[in-house]
Design a protein around this motif. Structure first.
Motif, short mmCIF file in Angstrom:
data_model
loop_
_atom_site.label_atom_id
_atom_site.label_comp_id
_atom_site.label_asym_id
_atom_site.label_seq_id
_atom_site.Cartn_x
_atom_site.Cartn_y
_atom_site.Cartn_z
N GLN A 1 -18.24 -13.88 7.00
CA GLN A 1 -16.92 -13.25 6.84
C GLN A 1 -15.90 -13.80 7.82
O GLN A 1 -16.26 -14.30 8.89
CB GLN A 1 -17.02 -11.73 7.05
CG GLN A 1 -17.41 -10.97 5.81
CD GLN A 1 -17.10 -9.48 5.93
OE1 GLN A 1 -17.08 -8.92 7.03
NE2 GLN A 1 -16.89 -8.83 4.80
N ASN B 1 -5.76 -14.41 4.37
CA ASN B 1 -6.93 -14.41 3.48
C ASN B 1 -8.22 -13.92 4.18
O ASN B 1 -9.30 -14.10 3.64
CB ASN B 1 -7.15 -15.80 2.89
CG ASN B 1 -7.50 -16.82 3.96
OD1 ASN B 1 -7.41 -16.52 5.16
ND2 ASN B 1 -7.89 -18.01 3.56
N ASP C 1 -11.25 -11.54 5.41
CA ASP C 1 -11.97 -10.44 4.76
C ASP C 1 -11.60 -9.11 5.38
O ASP C 1 -11.56 -8.09 4.71
CB ASP C 1 -13.48 -10.66 4.89
CG ASP C 1 -13.92 -11.92 4.18
OD1 ASP C 1 -13.83 -11.94 2.95
OD2 ASP C 1 -14.30 -12.89 4.86
N GLN C 2 -11.36 -9.13 6.69
CA GLN C 2 -10.90 -7.92 7.39
C GLN C 2 -9.83 -8.33 8.39
O GLN C 2 -10.04 -9.27 9.15
CB GLN C 2 -12.02 -7.28 8.21
CG GLN C 2 -13.24 -6.82 7.46
CD GLN C 2 -14.26 -6.24 8.44
OE1 GLN C 2 -13.95 -5.43 9.31
NE2 GLN C 2 -15.50 -6.71 8.32
N THR D 1 -7.88 -5.29 4.38
CA THR D 1 -7.45 -6.60 3.91
C THR D 1 -5.93 -6.66 3.97
O THR D 1 -5.26 -5.62 4.15
CB THR D 1 -7.88 -6.84 2.45
OG1 THR D 1 -7.22 -5.85 1.64
CG2 THR D 1 -9.38 -6.72 2.27
N HIS D 2 -5.39 -7.84 3.79
CA HIS D 2 -3.94 -8.02 3.80
C HIS D 2 -3.27 -7.06 2.81
O HIS D 2 -2.35 -6.34 3.18
CB HIS D 2 -3.61 -9.48 3.46
CG HIS D 2 -2.16 -9.73 3.28
ND1 HIS D 2 -1.30 -9.95 4.34
CD2 HIS D 2 -1.39 -9.77 2.16
CE1 HIS D 2 -0.08 -10.13 3.87
NE2 HIS D 2 -0.10 -10.03 2.57
N ASP D 3 -3.78 -7.05 1.57
CA ASP D 3 -3.14 -6.22 0.55
C ASP D 3 -3.21 -4.74 0.91
O ASP D 3 -2.23 -4.00 0.73
CB ASP D 3 -3.82 -6.45 -0.82
CG ASP D 3 -3.47 -7.83 -1.37
OD1 ASP D 3 -2.52 -8.46 -0.84
OD2 ASP D 3 -4.15 -8.28 -2.31
N GLU D 4 -4.37 -4.32 1.42
CA GLU D 4 -4.53 -2.91 1.80
C GLU D 4 -3.55 -2.53 2.91
O GLU D 4 -2.91 -1.48 2.87
CB GLU D 4 -5.96 -2.64 2.28
CG GLU D 4 -7.00 -2.63 1.16
CD GLU D 4 -8.44 -2.74 1.67
OE1 GLU D 4 -9.34 -2.73 0.84
OE2 GLU D 4 -8.65 -2.88 2.90
#
Ligand code: DCP
Ligand code: MG
Length: 241
Positions: free
Chosen positions: A34, A207, A209-210, A224-227
Motif C-alpha cells: 500500500q 493516488n 491508498d490512505q 482516500t483522496h475522494d473520501e
C-alpha cells in the motif's frame, strides 16, 4: 528476512524530549504494497513517524510492528535492509557514483546500476560526468547539485529490494521538469513496496491508498483522496488552498 512489508503503528505516543509530546496516539495500518501518505503543516510530526518506523528513535508508548513483529525485536541491520528511504537531505559517501548507487546491494551488476539510474532519471547526468559511473564523489556528494544528489538516492532505493520504502520530500530539490519526468520512475519504485510518502505537493499523494492528515502530532483525518475531499475538512482546505 522480512518479506511482506505490513507495517502497523499501535497507539504510538512519542516525544524527543521528556514532557514534550510530538506524536499522540497514532494508529496506522499499512497492508503490504500500500501507499500511505502523510500530510499536514510544518512541524505536524510527519518526519517523526518515519523516524520511528526506521527506529532512529525508540518509542516508550505503543508499538510498531512489521509483519506482526515488534521492531524492537528486529535487528537494526535487518531493518536497514528492509526499509529503503529517500529523504530531503541526501546521504552519499566518498566513493564512485556506481558504489553509491549499489550501496546496500554490493552484488548488483553494472546493468542493474544503469537500470536503477534510468528509473531515477539520473543516467543522463551521470553520463555527462568526467568519468561517468566511475566518477568519485567528494564527501556527501559536494560536487553534485542538491537535485542530482536526490536522484542518486532515488537510484539507490530503486536498486534495493527492500519491501518498505520511505519517501520524505524525495524530489524536493529537483526542478519541476525533471519531477514531471521522474513520475513514472517513482511509480515503478513504489510498485510492490509498502510506501510511506511525505510530499508538500498534494498532487503526488492523490493516488495513495490512505492519506493521513496530521495536526500537532495527532491524526485528524484519514481516508482516500475522494473520501477526504467529500468530507470537506482539513485535507479539503489544504487541497483547495
Ligand atoms: N522535533 C524535535 N526534535 C527533533 C525533530 C523534531 O523536537 N530531532 C520536533 C519539532 C516539531 C515536531 O518535533 O515540533 C515534529 O517535527 P517533524 O520533523 O516530525 O515535523 P514535519 O516533518 O511534519 O514537518 P516538516 O513539514 O517541516 O518537515
Ligand atoms: Mg518533515
Amino acid at each position: 528476512q522480512l518479506i511482506k512489508g505490513e507495517v502497523t503503528l499501535k497507539n504510538v505516543t512519542f516525544g524527543y524530549v521528556p514532557g514534550k509530546t510530538v506524536l499522540k496516539n497514532i494508529n496506522v495500518k499499512a497492508k503490504p504494497g500500500q501507499k500511505i501518505a502523510f500530510v499536514g503543516s510544518t512541524g505536524a510530526g510527519k518526519t517523526t513517524i518515519t523516524n520511528l518506523i526506521n527506529r532512529f528513535y525508540e518509542i516508550e508508548e505503543g508499538e510498531i510492528l512489521i509483519d506482526g513483529i515488534n521492531i524492537k525485536n528486529i535487528k537494526k541491520d535487518s531493518l536497514r535492509r528492509n526499509i529503503a528511504m529517500v529523504l530531503q537531505d541526501t546521504h552519499l559517501f566518498s566513493g564512485t557514483v556506481r558504489e553509491n548507487i549499489r550501496y546496500g546491494r554490493p552484488d548488483a551488476t553494472d546493468e542493474e546500476v544503469i537500470t536503477a539510474a534510468k528509473i531515477a532519471c539520473a543516467h543522463s547526468f551521470i553520463e555527462r560526468l568526467p568519468q561517468g559511473y566511475d566518477t568519485v564523489l567528494e564527501g556527501d556528494g559536494a560536487n553534485l547539485s542538491q537535485g542530482e544528489r536526490q536522484l542518486l538516492n532515488i537510484a539507490r532505493a530503486a536498486i534495493s529490494k527492500a519491501p518498505i520504502l520511505i519517501l520524505d520530500e524525495a524530489t524536493s530539490s529537483v526542478d519541476t521538469r525533471t519531477e514531471k519526468h521522474i513520475e513514472r520512475g517513482m511509480d515503478q519504485l513504489m510498485k510492490n513496496r509498502t510506501t510511506f510518502v511525505i510530499a508538500h505537493r498534494l498532487s503526488t499523494v492523490r493516488n495513495a491508498d490512505q492519506i493521513i492528515v496530521l495536526e500537532h502530532g495527532e491524526i485528524i483525518e484519514q481516508g482516500t483522496h475522494d473520501e477526504l475531499i467529500k468530507m470537506g475538512g482539513r485535507y479539503y482546505q489544504l487541497y483547495t488552498g
